[in-house]
Design a protein around this motif. Structure first.
Motif, PDB file in Angstrom:
ATOM      1  N   ARG A 469       0.830  -1.205   0.000  1.00  0.00           N
ATOM      2  CA  ARG A 469       0.000   0.000   0.000  1.00  0.00           C
ATOM      3  C   ARG A 469       0.868   1.260   0.000  1.00  0.00           C
ATOM      4  NH1 ARG A 469      -4.594  -0.486   4.489  1.00  0.00           N
ATOM      5  NH2 ARG A 469      -4.494   1.749   4.079  1.00  0.00           N
ATOM      6  N   HIS A 470       0.510   2.196  -0.872  1.00  0.00           N
ATOM      7  CA  HIS A 470       1.282   3.427  -1.017  1.00  0.00           C
ATOM      8  C   HIS A 470       1.301   4.236   0.272  1.00  0.00           C
ATOM      9  CE1 HIS A 470       0.763   7.870  -1.843  1.00  0.00           C
ATOM     10  NE2 HIS A 470       2.050   7.668  -2.047  1.00  0.00           N
ATOM     11  N   ASP A 471       0.145   4.357   0.951  1.00  0.00           N
ATOM     12  CA  ASP A 471       0.091   5.177   2.157  1.00  0.00           C
ATOM     13  C   ASP A 471       0.950   4.601   3.270  1.00  0.00           C
ATOM     14  OD1 ASP A 471      -1.578   2.991   2.355  1.00  0.00           O
ATOM     15  OD2 ASP A 471      -3.061   4.008   3.592  1.00  0.00           O
ATOM     16  N   HIS A 474       4.592   5.358   2.476  1.00  0.00           N
ATOM     17  CA  HIS A 474       4.862   6.766   2.761  1.00  0.00           C
ATOM     18  C   HIS A 474       5.030   7.004   4.261  1.00  0.00           C
ATOM     19  CE1 HIS A 474       4.767  11.110   2.265  1.00  0.00           C
ATOM     20  NE2 HIS A 474       3.859  11.159   3.237  1.00  0.00           N
ATOM     21  N   THR A 500       4.263  -0.406  -6.948  1.00  0.00           N
ATOM     22  CA  THR A 500       3.958   0.729  -6.082  1.00  0.00           C
ATOM     23  C   THR A 500       5.184   1.595  -5.857  1.00  0.00           C
ATOM     24  OG1 THR A 500       2.252  -0.572  -4.943  1.00  0.00           O
ATOM     25  CG2 THR A 500       3.064   1.392  -3.814  1.00  0.00           C
ATOM     26  N   HIS A 504       5.496   5.549  -7.083  1.00  0.00           N
ATOM     27  CA  HIS A 504       5.432   6.620  -6.097  1.00  0.00           C
ATOM     28  C   HIS A 504       6.787   7.013  -5.508  1.00  0.00           C
ATOM     29  CE1 HIS A 504       1.026   6.500  -6.027  1.00  0.00           C
ATOM     30  NE2 HIS A 504       1.116   5.178  -6.008  1.00  0.00           N
TER      31      HIS A 504
END
Length: 635
Positions: A469-471, A474, A500, A504
């Motif tokens: 997951r990107h979030d 991050h 991913t 990103h």
């Protein structure tokens, strides 16, 4: 004609397995559901290709369970039982007790007498050892907290069958057990005995099986081993299983129970591994036959006549057991995602329920009007298990199992590490420990909540959740990190994480674990430059040692390994572009193998490269004594 009928049924069973399982696997349904669907298709209530009124089908199922539980018993080493004593007695004991009480109370509310409600509760508290272990193994979850807890509960359930079977004669109506046995099961040694006499006889036979396996079989196997005939060991194992099955049948008990006990006792024998090796080839096939038999045993005629009632019973059993399992898991401090996985793995009713229901009918504890619908309920809950686990994995866990922990932990990540390690299993943990030992800070991402807690106590910076997951990336500091180490167990998740990260966080240098050539090809195609096959280095180290033990000089063996490594890495990258063209792929692969062999043989015939001798002084001294300058012995 009877023999011809048997061979026809065997042919149908095997054909159904060969056709249905690959199809189910391709659709992402798993082998267990494939077997169950095959059984439904060929059974008495499908195409009617096997079985008359389901009896032949259940004979297959019984023998499959007998052999399976013998192998399960062989795997139960005392050290494992001792290590899991707390979850076995605590979690397993409470699961059986609380589930029995909950289902029994429901039975009382529906108008069942007290003894029948108790019997139904005990039967419904069982779960399927075969389906759960197979499903968890396919998903790689056996080593997780949920997998270990499931294993402990299943162990307790298997052991609990002994006192349950001993209790049933005491719950039966006096005089009714005799007529039931005559009607469906033939003569047994317990006929005519009072309830307490039957219980004593059952316990005596169980004790005889345990003591006989412990003290009498050792000299027998020793004598068989002295013959050095491997096939005799296989024959002895089958003789043991069938003999104990016959003995247990004579006292009205399940033959699977007896062979399970024998396997547990033989788990400490020095011949355990020999027995496992001889019987293991039958295990997968017999398990498949068992799953097919379960699917074929579902009485869709009964289900069609009372669809609302059967559906309600199935839903209530799954919901009640699932709720009990989840609450117990949380009480035993399993993380949210592990508790959900645990609750969705075990809510079905297991294969022992067929045995217990038949025995309850024989002992007149339950009547046919009760056991008939319950058999359908048991089979349907087992068939629903793979679907429940898939639903939990794809729908429930992404929203309930991870979100709570991820949102709570996001604010805790207040440091930025140069390295992010995704996955801290056997591969990722080695990388992480090496970096930490050299003063390199790492942020570890892992989706096993219990493992996360252990890692934190070890001083590692850990974040719980799905690394793809990107979030989450991050929040873990991917924007400032320099390296991303991919060590997830699932190749599919590794590829999703690559996508991913490249989308990103394109500045990240990715170092990815690959299980084999196929995974390596996929990662190379995805644009990963640093791909590491997890067994390559250890395989080459073993090869170097093997060459040295065969007489090769150390520098020769080491240089051969380095040459092999470079050539193999080049082959991976060249072949990655040819995966869709199978003919070209095979031609290039064959050419690369031939090139490598010629390269290594040519190097073997060359003279000494003194630059390699510095780290192989012992070989240099040996060559000087022989008067031959470093010629490698070819053996």
């Amino acid at each position: 004609m009877h023999g011809e009928g048997f061979f026809f049924q065997a042919f149908v069973y095997l054909t159904a397995a060969v056709v249905s399982v690959p199809l189910a696997k391709r659709l992402g349904l798993g082998s267990v559901l494939g077997y169950l669907l095959a059984g439904i298709a060929i059974g008495p209530f499908g195409l009617h290709l096997v079985g008359e009124e389901g009896q032949d089908v259940m004979h297959f199922a019984e023998f499959g369970v007998v052999m399976m539980l013998f192998l399960v018993g062989l795997e139960l080493e005392p050290t494992l039982l001792w290590r899991l004593r707390a979850p076995i007695l605590g979690l397993g004991g409470l699961q059986v007790a609380v589930t029995t009480a909950a289902v029994g109370a429901l039975g009382l509310a529906l108008g069942l007498p007290g003894r029948e409600a108790l019997a139904v509760g005990l039967v419904m508290s069982m779960s399927s050892t075969a389906i759960v272990l197979q499903s968890l193994a396919e998903k790689g979850l056996l080593k997780t907290a949920a997998g270990q807890s499931s294993f402990a509960v299943l162990l307790f359930q298997d052991l609990a069958v002994i006192p349950i079977l001993a209790l049933f004669p005491l719950l039966g109506r006096p005089g009714a057990a005799h007529s039931a046995a005559e009607a469906g099961h033939g003569a047994t040694w317990v006929e005519g005995l009072p309830g307490w006499g039957q219980t004593l006889l059952v316990l005596a036979v169980v004790g005889a099986v345990v003591l006989g396996a412990r003290f009498l079989l050792q000299p027998v196997f020793r004598a068989i081993a002295a013959t050095r005939l491997r096939e005799l060991f296989t024959a002895a194992a089958l003789l043991l299983v069938i003999g104990i099955a016959l003995l247990m049948t004579r006292v009205g008990l399940s033959p699977a129970l007896g062979t399970f006990l024998a396997g547990v006792v033989l788990a400490t024998s020095e011949y355990r591994h020999e027995l496992e090796g001889d019987v293991e080839p039958f295990k997968g096939l017999l398990l498949g036959l068992f799953f097919i038999a379960v699917g074929a045993s579902i009485d869709f005629g009964l289900v069609a006549s009372r669809p609302g009632r059967i559906a309600a019973l199935v839903a209530v059993v799954l919901a009640a057991k699932g709720a009990v399992l989840f609450l117990l898991a949380r009480a035993f401090r399993l993380g949210t995602d592990q508790a959900i996985t645990f609750a969705l793995a075990l809510p079905q009713v297991g294969e022992f329920a067929f045995v217990l229901l038949a025995f309850a009918l024989q002992q007149a504890v339950l009547g046919p009007e009760t056991t008939g619908p319950l058999v359908a309920v048991v089979a349907l809950t087992m068939a629903a298990t793979p679907l429940l686990m898939a639903f939990g994995e794809r729908v429930v866990l992404p929203h309930l199992g991870t979100r709570e922990r991820e949102e709570r932990e996001a604010d805790r990540i207040d440091l930025r590490s140069p390295v992010i390690v995704a996955g801290f299993g056997r591969f990722g943990s080695t990388v992480g420990r090496l970096l930490k030992a050299n003063g390199v800070a790492t942020t570890v991402l892992d989706n096993d909540s219990d493992r996360v807690e252990v890692l934190r106590r070890l001083g590692l910076k850990v974040f719980y959740g799905d690394a793809t997951r990107h979030d989450l990336l991050h929040a873990a500091g991917a924007g400032d990190a320099r390296l991303l180490v991919l060590a997830l167990d699932s190749p599919e998740k590794n590829l999703r994480l690559v996508e991913t990260a490249k989308q990103h966080f394109p500045h990240l240098r990715i170092l990815a674990r690959a299980a084999d050539w196929s995974d390596a090809h996929a990662l190379v195609e995805a644009g990963v430059e640093n791909v590491y096959r997890e067994t390559l280095d250890s395989s080459l180290r073993l090869g170097v040692d093997a060459l040295r033990l065969l007489g090769f000089r150390g520098y020769r063996a080491g240089r051969a390994a380095r040459t092999f490594f470079r050539h193999d890495e080049e082959s991976v990258r060249e072949l990655a572009t040819l995966r869709e063209d199978r003919a070209s792929y095979l031609n290039v692969a064959r050419r690369r193998i031939e090139d490598l062999e010629r390269l290594l043989l040519s190097d073997l015939e060359d003279g000494v490269d003194t630059r390699d001798l510095g780290w192989d002084a012992e070989s240099l001294r040996d060559d000087a004594r022989r008067g031959s300058p470093g010629r490698a012995a070819s053996g």
